[in-house]
Scaffold this active site. Structure first.
Site, PDB file in Angstrom:
ATOM      1  N   GLY A 226      62.697  -2.076 -24.433  1.00 46.33           N
ATOM      2  CA  GLY A 226      61.537  -1.963 -23.547  1.00 46.33           C
ATOM      3  C   GLY A 226      60.653  -3.180 -23.441  1.00 46.33           C
ATOM      4  O   GLY A 226      59.815  -3.241 -22.538  1.00 46.33           O
ATOM      5  N   GLU A 260      66.388  -2.113 -29.734  1.00 46.80           N
ATOM      6  CA  GLU A 260      67.458  -2.157 -28.724  1.00 46.80           C
ATOM      7  C   GLU A 260      67.012  -2.898 -27.482  1.00 46.80           C
ATOM      8  O   GLU A 260      66.950  -2.323 -26.400  1.00 46.80           O
ATOM      9  CB  GLU A 260      67.793  -0.718 -28.280  1.00 46.80           C
ATOM     10  CG  GLU A 260      68.223   0.213 -29.344  1.00 46.80           C
ATOM     11  CD  GLU A 260      68.341   1.647 -28.825  1.00 46.80           C
ATOM     12  OE1 GLU A 260      67.800   1.968 -27.742  1.00 46.80           O
ATOM     13  OE2 GLU A 260      68.978   2.437 -29.507  1.00 46.80           O
ATOM     14  N   PRO A 261      66.695  -4.158 -27.605  1.00 49.46           N
ATOM     15  CA  PRO A 261      66.235  -4.872 -26.409  1.00 49.46           C
ATOM     16  C   PRO A 261      67.394  -5.220 -25.483  1.00 49.46           C
ATOM     17  O   PRO A 261      68.496  -5.547 -25.947  1.00 49.46           O
ATOM     18  CB  PRO A 261      65.641  -6.156 -27.003  1.00 49.46           C
ATOM     19  CG  PRO A 261      66.431  -6.374 -28.248  1.00 49.46           C
ATOM     20  CD  PRO A 261      66.794  -5.018 -28.778  1.00 49.46           C
ATOM     21  N   GLY A 262      67.148  -5.101 -24.214  1.00 45.08           N
ATOM     22  CA  GLY A 262      68.112  -5.554 -23.227  1.00 45.08           C
ATOM     23  C   GLY A 262      67.465  -6.677 -22.436  1.00 45.08           C
ATOM     24  O   GLY A 262      67.730  -7.864 -22.630  1.00 45.08           O
ATOM     25  N   ARG A 263      66.523  -6.271 -21.599  1.00 46.05           N
ATOM     26  CA  ARG A 263      65.845  -7.219 -20.711  1.00 46.05           C
ATOM     27  C   ARG A 263      65.245  -8.412 -21.472  1.00 46.05           C
ATOM     28  O   ARG A 263      65.356  -9.546 -21.029  1.00 46.05           O
ATOM     29  CB  ARG A 263      64.722  -6.451 -19.984  1.00 46.05           C
ATOM     30  CG  ARG A 263      64.149  -7.173 -18.801  1.00 46.05           C
ATOM     31  CD  ARG A 263      62.954  -6.402 -18.223  1.00 46.05           C
ATOM     32  NE  ARG A 263      63.153  -4.984 -18.148  1.00 46.05           N
ATOM     33  CZ  ARG A 263      63.469  -4.304 -17.036  1.00 46.05           C
ATOM     34  NH1 ARG A 263      63.603  -4.951 -15.891  1.00 46.05           N
ATOM     35  NH2 ARG A 263      63.602  -3.000 -17.077  1.00 46.05           N
ATOM     36  N   ARG A 299      67.408  -4.688  -7.471  1.00 44.99           N
ATOM     37  CA  ARG A 299      66.092  -4.292  -7.973  1.00 44.99           C
ATOM     38  C   ARG A 299      64.981  -4.279  -6.915  1.00 44.99           C
ATOM     39  O   ARG A 299      64.196  -3.329  -6.863  1.00 44.99           O
ATOM     40  CB  ARG A 299      65.685  -5.138  -9.174  1.00 44.99           C
ATOM     41  CG  ARG A 299      66.698  -5.058 -10.332  1.00 44.99           C
ATOM     42  CD  ARG A 299      66.186  -5.705 -11.616  1.00 44.99           C
ATOM     43  NE  ARG A 299      65.191  -4.885 -12.266  1.00 44.99           N
ATOM     44  CZ  ARG A 299      63.913  -5.114 -12.259  1.00 44.99           C
ATOM     45  NH1 ARG A 299      63.440  -6.176 -11.648  1.00 44.99           N
ATOM     46  NH2 ARG A 299      63.065  -4.293 -12.844  1.00 44.99           N
ATOM     47  N   CYS A 328      73.946  -3.992   6.039  1.00 46.75           N
ATOM     48  CA  CYS A 328      73.380  -3.242   7.159  1.00 46.75           C
ATOM     49  C   CYS A 328      72.449  -2.128   6.683  1.00 46.75           C
ATOM     50  O   CYS A 328      72.748  -0.941   6.812  1.00 46.75           O
ATOM     51  CB  CYS A 328      74.492  -2.679   8.028  1.00 46.75           C
ATOM     52  SG  CYS A 328      75.625  -1.699   7.065  1.00 46.75           S
ATOM     53  N   GLU A 329      71.358  -2.515   6.066  1.00 46.59           N
ATOM     54  CA  GLU A 329      70.314  -1.594   5.613  1.00 46.59           C
ATOM     55  C   GLU A 329      68.987  -2.328   5.753  1.00 46.59           C
ATOM     56  O   GLU A 329      68.892  -3.502   5.344  1.00 46.59           O
ATOM     57  CB  GLU A 329      70.455  -1.279   4.111  1.00 46.59           C
ATOM     58  CG  GLU A 329      71.742  -0.657   3.690  1.00 46.59           C
ATOM     59  CD  GLU A 329      71.666   0.863   3.590  1.00 46.59           C
ATOM     60  OE1 GLU A 329      70.564   1.428   3.769  1.00 46.59           O
ATOM     61  OE2 GLU A 329      72.715   1.459   3.345  1.00 46.59           O
ATOM     62  N   TYR A 357      69.866  -6.230 -15.612  1.00 51.53           N
ATOM     63  CA  TYR A 357      69.922  -5.164 -14.601  1.00 51.53           C
ATOM     64  C   TYR A 357      70.099  -5.718 -13.188  1.00 51.53           C
ATOM     65  O   TYR A 357      69.545  -5.184 -12.226  1.00 51.53           O
ATOM     66  CB  TYR A 357      68.662  -4.274 -14.673  1.00 51.53           C
ATOM     67  CG  TYR A 357      68.435  -3.724 -16.050  1.00 51.53           C
ATOM     68  CD1 TYR A 357      69.279  -2.750 -16.573  1.00 51.53           C
ATOM     69  CD2 TYR A 357      67.388  -4.194 -16.854  1.00 51.53           C
ATOM     70  CE1 TYR A 357      69.097  -2.261 -17.854  1.00 51.53           C
ATOM     71  CE2 TYR A 357      67.202  -3.705 -18.133  1.00 51.53           C
ATOM     72  CZ  TYR A 357      68.055  -2.743 -18.632  1.00 51.53           C
ATOM     73  OH  TYR A 357      67.881  -2.266 -19.893  1.00 51.53           O
TER      74      TYR A 357
HETATM   75  N1  LLP Z   1      67.411   1.808 -25.238  1.00 54.34           N
HETATM   76  C1  LLP Z   1      67.477   2.841 -24.383  1.00 54.34           C
HETATM   77  C2  LLP Z   1      67.675   4.188 -24.911  1.00 54.34           C
HETATM   78  C3  LLP Z   1      67.343   2.622 -23.002  1.00 54.34           C
HETATM   79  O1  LLP Z   1      67.384   3.660 -22.174  1.00 54.34           O
HETATM   80  C4  LLP Z   1      67.142   1.315 -22.504  1.00 54.34           C
HETATM   81  C5  LLP Z   1      67.028   1.069 -21.069  1.00 54.34           C
HETATM   82  C6  LLP Z   1      67.100   0.263 -23.440  1.00 54.34           C
HETATM   83  C7  LLP Z   1      67.228   0.541 -24.796  1.00 54.34           C
HETATM   84  C8  LLP Z   1      66.903  -1.149 -23.015  1.00 54.34           C
HETATM   85  O2  LLP Z   1      65.689  -1.320 -22.392  1.00 54.34           O
HETATM   86  P1  LLP Z   1      65.126  -2.786 -22.085  1.00 54.34           P
HETATM   87  O3  LLP Z   1      64.902  -3.465 -23.414  1.00 54.34           O
HETATM   88  O4  LLP Z   1      66.125  -3.511 -21.313  1.00 54.34           O
HETATM   89  O5  LLP Z   1      63.874  -2.559 -21.362  1.00 54.34           O
HETATM   90  N2  LLP Z   1      67.561  -0.675 -14.209  1.00 54.34           N
HETATM   91  C9  LLP Z   1      66.176  -0.745 -14.633  1.00 54.34           C
HETATM   92  C10 LLP Z   1      66.038  -0.632 -16.136  1.00 54.34           C
HETATM   93  C11 LLP Z   1      66.607   0.643 -16.705  1.00 54.34           C
HETATM   94  C12 LLP Z   1      66.447   0.715 -18.195  1.00 54.34           C
HETATM   95  C13 LLP Z   1      67.196   1.843 -18.768  1.00 54.34           C
HETATM   96  N3  LLP Z   1      67.104   1.954 -20.183  1.00 54.34           N
HETATM   97  C14 LLP Z   1      65.585  -2.043 -14.103  1.00 54.34           C
HETATM   98  O6  LLP Z   1      66.246  -2.751 -13.372  1.00 54.34           O
HETATM   99  O7  LLP Z   1      64.431  -2.344 -14.377  1.00 54.34           O
END
Ligand code: LLP
Length: 402
Positions: A226, A260-263, A299, A328-329, A357
């Site tokens: 998050g 659990e960082p992604g972004r 996004r 075409c949207e 993402y």
């Molecule tokens: N852990 C869980 C359980 C999650 O559901 C998520 C993201 C993460 C970790 C990683 O979150 P982050 O660190 O990346 O914020 N498609 C959307 C984002 C969807 C996120 C879903 N869950 C966007 O483009 O903003």
């Protein structure tokens, strides 16, 4: 980053994604070291960017993986993330996925409902395996982010409330096939305020203490992902303050912190580069039409998300316009009412903060092949996914034409 977008465009054509791997390293090290006072596991949220080379890069740094499908689990294993660093989450796991995850012996399955817990117990029994479980708790806290990426309120489909979680842990304790191992929360994505995280961690850590009092001792406290990144002019959460506020809540507990960082790890590493096709004016409205589109980077269309865009030419005459793709949207846009310089055919446009993402949400809509992905590391570029061809797109249909 000092990437020469033009050189890459000549070499790989457009549109393309380029990811600065040195930035990913920096982000990983910053977060990992902020937790240095404790045992910790940074489990990369693979969904953010699941390119194998990106995962491999993080694997080499010591990351684990947070996965939401067996496909993601297999991606992580394929590039060398050990099973004991892999977590499998998600509100709707399929029986076959549960079975495979149990067989692969991953760190834990993160369960999101009591119905799912029963299912996992049943499958574990059939396989005669003990399933390591964590329960995703929904702390009912407003994360103060975009409603589509907010997950920590009871009105969202994620996790279970405290009382249900407690019952589920007791079921685990009493089962021969379930082992309570961890606890999990994740309140939302692109978080820029620490307070909701603090409050949630406090609620969940109180539950951990209550469970310990009835002899259910957990080994992993997973605070989810998050952490926000810069799209515009956001003020970000300081990682040391973040770690500190989590560790304070866990004082006195012998538990490994998982995040659990992604972004945070990959978002600001990425740039989407596209090329101007045409300009046109409809009534009073100027449109700059590029070769990238919503199917490549969804996004803005899906969330009305802001991504900074920049035309890479020296023209100083700026005017209002919409930056749009060829799909075409009407929803196919990257930026609306944005000031951009006068452009020419083939000028490049950079769309920033595109490492998370973006490629993972791409599709083949309008029979457009997914674009090339490039890694940039130590001053060198290399292709990490080739551009899809027409043949790639039709490969799974062709043999069925009657
Ligand atoms: N852990 C869980 C359980 C999650 O559901 C998520 C993201 C993460 C970790 C990683 O979150 P982050 O660190 O990346 O914020 N498609 C959307 C984002 C969807 C996120 C879903 N869950 C966007 O483009 O903003």
């Amino acid at each position: 980053m000092s990437i020469n977008f033009k050189e890459l465009a000549n070499k790989y054509q457009t549109p393309y994604y380029v990811y600065d791997f040195d930035h990913i390293t920096k982000q990983y090290n910053e977060l990992k070291s902020s937790f240095k006072a404790r045992k910790s596991l940074v489990a990369y949220a693979v969904k953010a960017n699941s390119n194998l080379s990106v995962i491999k890069h993080l694997a080499n740094l010591g990351a684990g993986a947070d996965c939401v499908s067996i496909g993601e689990v297999k991606r992580a294993l394929k590039v060398g993330i050990p099973a004991y660093r892999i977590i499998f989450s998600g509100v709707g796991k399929i029986d076959s996925e549960i079975k495979e995850a149990l067989t692969l012996g991953i760190l834990m399955i993160n369960v999101e409902s009591d119905a799912e817990l029963n299912r996992v117990e049943q499958i574990a029994k059939e396989l005669d395996i003990v399933a390591r479980i964590s329960v995703r708790v929904n702390p009912n806290i407003d994360p103060k982010t975009h409603p589509y990426i907010s997950t920590g309120l009871h009105e969202n489909k994620f996790g279970v409330d405290i009382d249900t979680a407690k019952r589920m842990y007791i079921q685990c304790k009493n089962s021969d096939y379930l082992e309570p191992r961890g606890i999990h929360l994740h309140i939302g994505s692109q978080l820029t305020q620490l307070e909701p995280i603090k409050e949630s961690v406090k609620i969940v850590s109180d539950l951990v203490k209550n469970l310990a009092a009835i002899k259910i001792e957990l080994s992993f406290f997973d605070v989810g992902g998050g952490l926000g990144i810069i799209y515009d002019d956001e003020k970000l959460i300081d990682t040391n303050e973040y770690a500190q506020s989590i560790l304070e809540c866990l004082f006195g507990l012998d538990i490994t912190v998982v995040c659990e960082p992604g972004r945070f790890l990959v978002g600001n590493s990425g740039v989407f580069v596209t090329k101007v096709l045409y300009e046109k004016v409809n009534g009073n409205k100027r449109f700059v039409i590029v070769d990238g589109a919503m199917n490549d980077l969804l996004r803005p269309s899906l969330y009305n998300a802001y991504h900074k865009v920049e035309v890479l030419n020296d023209n100083q005459e700026f005017n209002d316009c919409n930056l749009v793709g060829p799909v075409c949207e009407s929803g196919d846009f990257f930026a609306k009412d944005v000031q951009l310089p006068k452009t020419q055919h083939d000028d490049l446009v950079a769309i920033y903060s595109a490492g998370a993402y973006c490629f993972t949400m791409a599709s083949n809509y309008n029979t457009r092949g997914k674009v090339a992905e490039i890694a940039y590391e130590d001053g060198k570029d290399r292709l990490i996914r080739k551009r899809e061809t027409f043949e790639d797109i039709i490969a799974l249909e062709e043999e069925y034409i009657k």
